[in-house]
Design a protein around this motif. Structure first.
Motif, mmCIF file in Angstrom:
data_model
loop_
_atom_site.group_PDB
_atom_site.id
_atom_site.type_symbol
_atom_site.label_atom_id
_atom_site.label_comp_id
_atom_site.label_asym_id
_atom_site.label_seq_id
_atom_site.Cartn_x
_atom_site.Cartn_y
_atom_site.Cartn_z
ATOM 1 N N GLU A 29 -27.776 -17.663 -10.735
ATOM 2 C CA GLU A 29 -27.530 -16.226 -10.568
ATOM 3 C C GLU A 29 -28.691 -15.565 -9.840
ATOM 4 O O GLU A 29 -28.492 -14.751 -8.936
ATOM 5 N N ALA A 30 -29.912 -15.929 -10.209
ATOM 6 C CA ALA A 30 -31.093 -15.359 -9.559
ATOM 7 C C ALA A 30 -31.156 -15.777 -8.088
ATOM 8 O O ALA A 30 -31.449 -14.950 -7.209
ATOM 9 N N LEU A 31 -30.868 -17.020 -7.806
ATOM 10 C CA LEU A 31 -30.875 -17.512 -6.429
ATOM 11 C C LEU A 31 -29.801 -16.809 -5.609
ATOM 12 O O LEU A 31 -30.035 -16.392 -4.476
ATOM 13 N N SER A 32 -28.627 -16.664 -6.191
ATOM 14 C CA SER A 32 -27.543 -15.952 -5.523
ATOM 15 C C SER A 32 -27.939 -14.504 -5.229
ATOM 16 O O SER A 32 -27.694 -13.990 -4.133
ATOM 17 N N GLY A 33 -28.559 -13.847 -6.201
ATOM 18 C CA GLY A 33 -29.029 -12.476 -6.002
ATOM 19 C C GLY A 33 -30.063 -12.381 -4.898
ATOM 20 O O GLY A 33 -30.036 -11.452 -4.080
ATOM 21 N N LEU A 34 -30.960 -13.348 -4.852
ATOM 22 C CA LEU A 34 -31.983 -13.384 -3.808
ATOM 23 C C LEU A 34 -31.341 -13.532 -2.430
ATOM 24 O O LEU A 34 -31.688 -12.804 -1.496
ATOM 25 N N LEU A 35 -30.388 -14.436 -2.305
ATOM 26 C CA LEU A 35 -29.716 -14.633 -1.017
ATOM 27 C C LEU A 35 -28.918 -13.400 -0.612
ATOM 28 O O LEU A 35 -28.908 -13.010 0.562
ATOM 29 N N THR A 36 -28.253 -12.782 -1.580
ATOM 30 C CA THR A 36 -27.488 -11.564 -1.302
ATOM 31 C C THR A 36 -28.426 -10.445 -0.830
ATOM 32 O O THR A 36 -28.124 -9.739 0.137
ATOM 33 N N ALA A 37 -29.567 -10.293 -1.488
ATOM 34 C CA ALA A 37 -30.539 -9.268 -1.084
ATOM 35 C C ALA A 37 -31.096 -9.564 0.300
ATOM 36 O O ALA A 37 -31.295 -8.643 1.113
ATOM 37 N N PHE A 38 -31.302 -10.834 0.582
ATOM 38 C CA PHE A 38 -31.811 -11.226 1.892
ATOM 39 C C PHE A 38 -30.817 -10.846 2.983
ATOM 40 O O PHE A 38 -31.173 -10.269 4.013
ATOM 41 N N VAL A 39 -29.543 -11.163 2.767
ATOM 42 C CA VAL A 39 -28.490 -10.823 3.734
ATOM 43 C C VAL A 39 -28.414 -9.307 3.912
ATOM 44 O O VAL A 39 -28.317 -8.815 5.036
ATOM 45 N N ALA A 40 -28.459 -8.574 2.812
ATOM 46 C CA ALA A 40 -28.378 -7.109 2.872
ATOM 47 C C ALA A 40 -29.551 -6.535 3.668
ATOM 48 O O ALA A 40 -29.386 -5.590 4.441
ATOM 49 N N SER A 41 -30.732 -7.103 3.511
ATOM 50 C CA SER A 41 -31.904 -6.607 4.243
ATOM 51 C C SER A 41 -31.798 -6.864 5.738
ATOM 52 O O SER A 41 -32.343 -6.126 6.541
ATOM 53 N N LYS A 42 -31.081 -7.897 6.125
ATOM 54 C CA LYS A 42 -30.917 -8.239 7.547
ATOM 55 C C LYS A 42 -29.881 -7.339 8.228
ATOM 56 O O LYS A 42 -29.875 -7.205 9.429
#
Length: 133
Positions: A118-131
């Protein structure tokens, strides 16, 4: 007396150690154990999880196969359960396919917990959102 699972694990460990790219001395040195420990793992099958993960990493054999005799033996063999999604992803990016396979194996080996996923998924989602900004 050893149970059947330890006898079978001993056989798998023996195969991995004897067929892998390193000899017993090199494996022992890299794992920080005595050579006799590696010899005992091959004979008895009794090994702690950290050393089993180390053997898997050093020999190219999959942790899950070494531990339980299930799934493909080696890291470079496709996993039947993942074959379709990984094959589709690999058409576009072998690196991404390897990431998916690694996540699957970490999950199966219970290294990647649901909370970590869940934490890894959240990190990837935040990364995509920042891009996107």
């Amino acid at each position: 007396m050893k149970d059947d699972s330890e006898n079978a694990r001993a056989s798998r460990l023996k195969e991995a150690v004897e067929s892998g790219p390193l000899n017993m001395n090199e494996i022992a040195e890299r794992l920080g154990v005595a050579r006799t420990s590696v010899l005992n793992w091959k004979r008895r099958g009794s090994i702690n999880l950290d050393n089993l993960r180390g053997i898997a990493e050093l020999t190219g054999y999959r942790f899950w196969w070494l531990a339980f005799g299930e799934g493909p033996k080696k890291s470079d063999e496709p996993d039947a359960e993942l074959e379709y999604p990984v094959t589709e992803i690999a058409k576009h990016s072998p690196e991404h396919a390897k990431l998916v396979a690694n996540i699957s194996h970490l999950t199966a080996a219970r290294v990647l917990t649901p909370a970590m996923a869940e934490a890894l998924s959240g990190l990837l989602t935040a990364f995509v959102a920042s891009k996107k900004d």
